[in-house]
Write a protein that holds these residues in place. Structure first.
Motif, PDB file in Angstrom:
ATOM      1  N   ILE A 229      -8.091  22.584   3.554  1.00 15.13           N
ATOM      2  CA  ILE A 229      -6.829  22.250   2.822  1.00 15.13           C
ATOM      3  C   ILE A 229      -6.359  20.943   2.960  1.00 15.13           C
ATOM      4  O   ILE A 229      -6.319  20.108   2.285  1.00 15.13           O
ATOM      5  N   ARG A 230      -6.564  20.333   4.308  1.00 11.90           N
ATOM      6  CA  ARG A 230      -6.153  19.182   4.639  1.00 11.90           C
ATOM      7  C   ARG A 230      -7.343  18.032   4.260  1.00 11.90           C
ATOM      8  O   ARG A 230      -6.691  17.035   3.584  1.00 11.90           O
ATOM      9  N   ASP A 231      -8.468  18.315   4.371  1.00  9.82           N
ATOM     10  CA  ASP A 231      -9.511  17.455   3.803  1.00  9.82           C
ATOM     11  C   ASP A 231      -9.292  17.248   2.446  1.00  9.82           C
ATOM     12  O   ASP A 231      -9.653  16.362   1.659  1.00  9.82           O
ATOM     13  N   PHE A 232      -9.485  18.589   1.667  1.00 13.24           N
ATOM     14  CA  PHE A 232      -8.998  18.641   0.277  1.00 13.24           C
ATOM     15  C   PHE A 232      -7.922  17.379  -0.327  1.00 13.24           C
ATOM     16  O   PHE A 232      -7.982  16.850  -1.320  1.00 13.24           O
ATOM     17  N   VAL A 233      -6.742  17.472   0.395  1.00 15.77           N
ATOM     18  CA  VAL A 233      -5.470  16.981   0.042  1.00 15.77           C
ATOM     19  C   VAL A 233      -5.640  15.481   0.256  1.00 15.77           C
ATOM     20  O   VAL A 233      -5.492  14.386  -0.364  1.00 15.77           O
ATOM     21  N   VAL A 234      -6.329  15.231   1.482  1.00  9.50           N
ATOM     22  CA  VAL A 234      -6.836  13.555   1.883  1.00  9.50           C
ATOM     23  C   VAL A 234      -7.635  12.869   0.886  1.00  9.50           C
ATOM     24  O   VAL A 234      -7.431  11.814   0.411  1.00  9.50           O
ATOM     25  N   ILE A 235      -8.889  13.784   0.452  1.00 11.57           N
ATOM     26  CA  ILE A 235      -9.935  13.011  -0.158  1.00 11.57           C
ATOM     27  C   ILE A 235      -9.172  12.866  -1.678  1.00 11.57           C
ATOM     28  O   ILE A 235      -9.399  11.682  -2.171  1.00 11.57           O
ATOM     29  N   ASN A 236      -8.442  13.703  -2.271  1.00 17.81           N
ATOM     30  CA  ASN A 236      -7.904  13.551  -3.574  1.00 17.81           C
ATOM     31  C   ASN A 236      -6.790  12.367  -3.649  1.00 17.81           C
ATOM     32  O   ASN A 236      -6.808  11.815  -4.707  1.00 17.81           O
ATOM     33  N   LEU A 237      -6.038  12.344  -2.609  1.00 15.30           N
ATOM     34  CA  LEU A 237      -5.061  11.308  -2.652  1.00 15.30           C
ATOM     35  C   LEU A 237      -5.637   9.835  -2.363  1.00 15.30           C
ATOM     36  O   LEU A 237      -5.109   8.782  -2.940  1.00 15.30           O
ATOM     37  N   LYS A 238      -6.744   9.776  -1.462  1.00 14.20           N
ATOM     38  CA  LYS A 238      -7.317   8.749  -1.184  1.00 14.20           C
ATOM     39  C   LYS A 238      -8.026   8.041  -2.454  1.00 14.20           C
ATOM     40  O   LYS A 238      -8.054   6.804  -2.857  1.00 14.20           O
ATOM     41  N   ARG A 239      -8.375   8.973  -3.275  1.00 18.01           N
ATOM     42  CA  ARG A 239      -9.092   8.606  -4.579  1.00 18.01           C
ATOM     43  C   ARG A 239      -8.246   7.901  -5.697  1.00 18.01           C
ATOM     44  O   ARG A 239      -8.677   7.057  -6.247  1.00 18.01           O
ATOM     45  N   VAL A 240      -6.857   8.083  -5.540  1.00 20.81           N
ATOM     46  CA  VAL A 240      -5.846   7.499  -6.534  1.00 20.81           C
ATOM     47  C   VAL A 240      -5.187   6.264  -5.793  1.00 20.81           C
ATOM     48  O   VAL A 240      -4.334   6.027  -6.131  1.00 20.81           O
TER      49      VAL A 240
ATOM     50  N   PHE B  97      -3.571  25.076  -5.150  1.00 23.17           N
ATOM     51  CA  PHE B  97      -3.137  24.071  -6.299  1.00 23.17           C
ATOM     52  C   PHE B  97      -4.286  23.305  -6.767  1.00 23.17           C
ATOM     53  O   PHE B  97      -5.337  23.093  -5.948  1.00 23.17           O
ATOM     54  N   SER B  98      -4.324  22.698  -7.818  1.00 22.20           N
ATOM     55  CA  SER B  98      -5.178  21.994  -8.412  1.00 22.20           C
ATOM     56  C   SER B  98      -5.279  20.498  -7.799  1.00 22.20           C
ATOM     57  O   SER B  98      -4.070  20.093  -7.534  1.00 22.20           O
ATOM     58  N   PRO B  99      -6.231  19.315  -7.941  1.00 24.23           N
ATOM     59  CA  PRO B  99      -6.201  18.409  -7.490  1.00 24.23           C
ATOM     60  C   PRO B  99      -5.377  17.551  -8.667  1.00 24.23           C
ATOM     61  O   PRO B  99      -4.369  16.674  -8.066  1.00 24.23           O
ATOM     62  N   SER B 100      -5.169  17.947  -9.877  1.00 19.50           N
ATOM     63  CA  SER B 100      -4.245  17.246 -10.662  1.00 19.50           C
ATOM     64  C   SER B 100      -2.884  17.448 -10.659  1.00 19.50           C
ATOM     65  O   SER B 100      -2.010  16.704 -10.603  1.00 19.50           O
ATOM     66  N   GLU B 101      -2.442  18.743 -10.217  1.00 17.45           N
ATOM     67  CA  GLU B 101      -1.198  19.033  -9.833  1.00 17.45           C
ATOM     68  C   GLU B 101      -0.662  18.448  -8.489  1.00 17.45           C
ATOM     69  O   GLU B 101       0.335  17.796  -8.542  1.00 17.45           O
ATOM     70  N   LEU B 102      -1.395  18.396  -7.488  1.00 16.48           N
ATOM     71  CA  LEU B 102      -1.091  17.634  -6.345  1.00 16.48           C
ATOM     72  C   LEU B 102      -0.906  16.239  -6.767  1.00 16.48           C
ATOM     73  O   LEU B 102       0.286  15.644  -5.984  1.00 16.48           O
TER      74      LEU B 102
ATOM     75  N   MET C 185       0.959  -0.982  -0.088  1.00 20.45           N
ATOM     76  CA  MET C 185       0.015   0.039   0.174  1.00 20.45           C
ATOM     77  C   MET C 185       1.019   1.268  -0.104  1.00 20.45           C
ATOM     78  O   MET C 185       2.101   1.375   0.581  1.00 20.45           O
ATOM     79  N   LYS C 186       0.633   2.231  -0.807  1.00 20.45           N
ATOM     80  CA  LYS C 186       1.114   3.420  -0.738  1.00 20.45           C
ATOM     81  C   LYS C 186       0.676   4.208   0.269  1.00 20.45           C
ATOM     82  O   LYS C 186      -0.406   4.748   0.432  1.00 20.45           O
ATOM     83  N   ARG C 187       1.843   4.430   1.441  1.00 19.71           N
ATOM     84  CA  ARG C 187       1.526   5.240   2.560  1.00 19.71           C
ATOM     85  C   ARG C 187       1.954   6.662   2.435  1.00 19.71           C
ATOM     86  O   ARG C 187       3.076   6.932   2.267  1.00 19.71           O
ATOM     87  N   ILE C 188       0.988   7.650   2.932  1.00 22.84           N
ATOM     88  CA  ILE C 188       1.434   8.855   2.885  1.00 22.84           C
ATOM     89  C   ILE C 188       1.040   9.837   4.219  1.00 22.84           C
ATOM     90  O   ILE C 188       0.046   9.356   4.680  1.00 22.84           O
ATOM     91  N   LEU C 189       1.944  10.543   4.518  1.00 20.29           N
ATOM     92  CA  LEU C 189       1.370  11.472   5.988  1.00 20.29           C
ATOM     93  C   LEU C 189       1.225  12.797   5.459  1.00 20.29           C
ATOM     94  O   LEU C 189       2.270  13.570   4.712  1.00 20.29           O
ATOM     95  N   ILE C 190       0.050  13.329   5.890  1.00 24.39           N
ATOM     96  CA  ILE C 190      -0.202  14.774   5.735  1.00 24.39           C
ATOM     97  C   ILE C 190      -0.117  15.587   7.194  1.00 24.39           C
ATOM     98  O   ILE C 190      -0.991  15.182   7.679  1.00 24.39           O
ATOM     99  N   ALA C 191       0.714  16.726   6.921  1.00 30.29           N
ATOM    100  CA  ALA C 191       0.529  17.501   8.130  1.00 30.29           C
ATOM    101  C   ALA C 191       0.096  19.092   7.678  1.00 30.29           C
ATOM    102  O   ALA C 191       0.836  19.524   6.940  1.00 30.29           O
ATOM    103  N   GLU C 192      -1.000  19.354   7.899  1.00 31.95           N
ATOM    104  CA  GLU C 192      -1.791  20.572   7.488  1.00 31.95           C
ATOM    105  C   GLU C 192      -2.757  21.119   8.622  1.00 31.95           C
ATOM    106  O   GLU C 192      -3.669  20.567   8.896  1.00 31.95           O
TER     107      GLU C 192
END
Length: 231
Positions: free
Chosen positions: A13-24, A106-111, A1-8
């Motif tokens: 913004i944190r929810d935006f980042v989390v949702i978009n990374l979980k989607r992929v 930043f956009s979801p695609s850029e992130l 599994m691809k594991r990522i830690l987000i600190a925001e």
């Protein structure tokens, strides 16, 4: 599994980042400040592929968190997030050990593209090649299997970005390499960021491999073009 830690620290913004990374397909752990980020990182034994850090967080800021995580691991991917676009903030983030820097908004695609690029690099480092592949250049010996660099027999601590840059140079000695070619080789042809990220990483590398970083013997500048590995 691809594991990522987000600190925001900003919830939206944190929810935006989390949702978009979980989607992929990323497994995401998210925290709201630097202290929590370091605690989670340590408790996991550093079991993350990528860390995304906001610069301006309460308590310990993103720069300090980046420095501490980088000191614990040369292989993990680190991306800084900031609303600031000043050049010095980008340079400071990269000099403390970050691999990339994204300016808000930043956009979801850029992130996703930037995180994917870092993740691919980390995965490549973990998947050691079957055959030993050592390149010797002057006092340096670079080993692609162990992902290590020696200078006069002594190890040089490199991040994965720095290792890939050194590998590109040492396999192309005495050849002027354009900044854009280095960017494509290391960050990928679809990289969204600024080519100046190459310059900052070269500066960081010189501090590790040169006797006099301000007067480099090996990683020389080709003015108006790029850099050259001279042996």
């Amino acid at each position: 599994m691809k594991r990522i830690l987000i600190a925001e620290d900003e919830d939206a913004i944190r929810d935006f980042v989390v949702i978009n990374l979980k989607r992929v397909g990323y497994e995401v752990v998210d925290v709201s400040d630097g202290e929590q980020a370091l605690q989670v990182f340590r408790e996991s034994g550093g079991d993350f592929d990528v860390v995304v850090l906001d610069v301006m967080m309460p308590g310990i800021d993103g720069f300090e968190v980046c420095e501490k995580i980088r000191a614990a691991s040369n292989s993990i991917g680190i991306i800084m997030l900031s609303a600031k676009s000043q050049e010095m903030d980008k340079v400071r983030g990269l000099m403390t050990g970050a691999d990339d820097y994204i300016t808000k908004p930043f956009s979801p695609s850029e992130l996703v593209a930037r995180v994917d690029a870092i993740y691919r690099r980390v995965s490549l480092a973990k998947a050691a090649p079957v055959e030993e592949n050592e390149v010797v250049s002057g006092p340096f010996a670079l080993n692609s299997k162990s992902r290590t660099l020696l200078k006069n027999g002594k190890p040089v601590d490199l991040t994965q970005v720095e290792f890939q840059i050194m590998e590109f140079f040492m396999k192309n000695p005495n050849t002027a390499l354009e900044r854009s070619a280095i960017l494509d080789q290391v960050w990928g042809s679809n990289y969204y960021g600024d080519v100046k990220i190459v310059d900052v990483n070269i500066r960081r590398l010189r501090m590790k491999i040169e006797e006099e970083p301000s007067n480099p013997q090996y990683l020389q500048t080709v003015w108006g073009f790029g850099y050259k590995w001279v042996v």
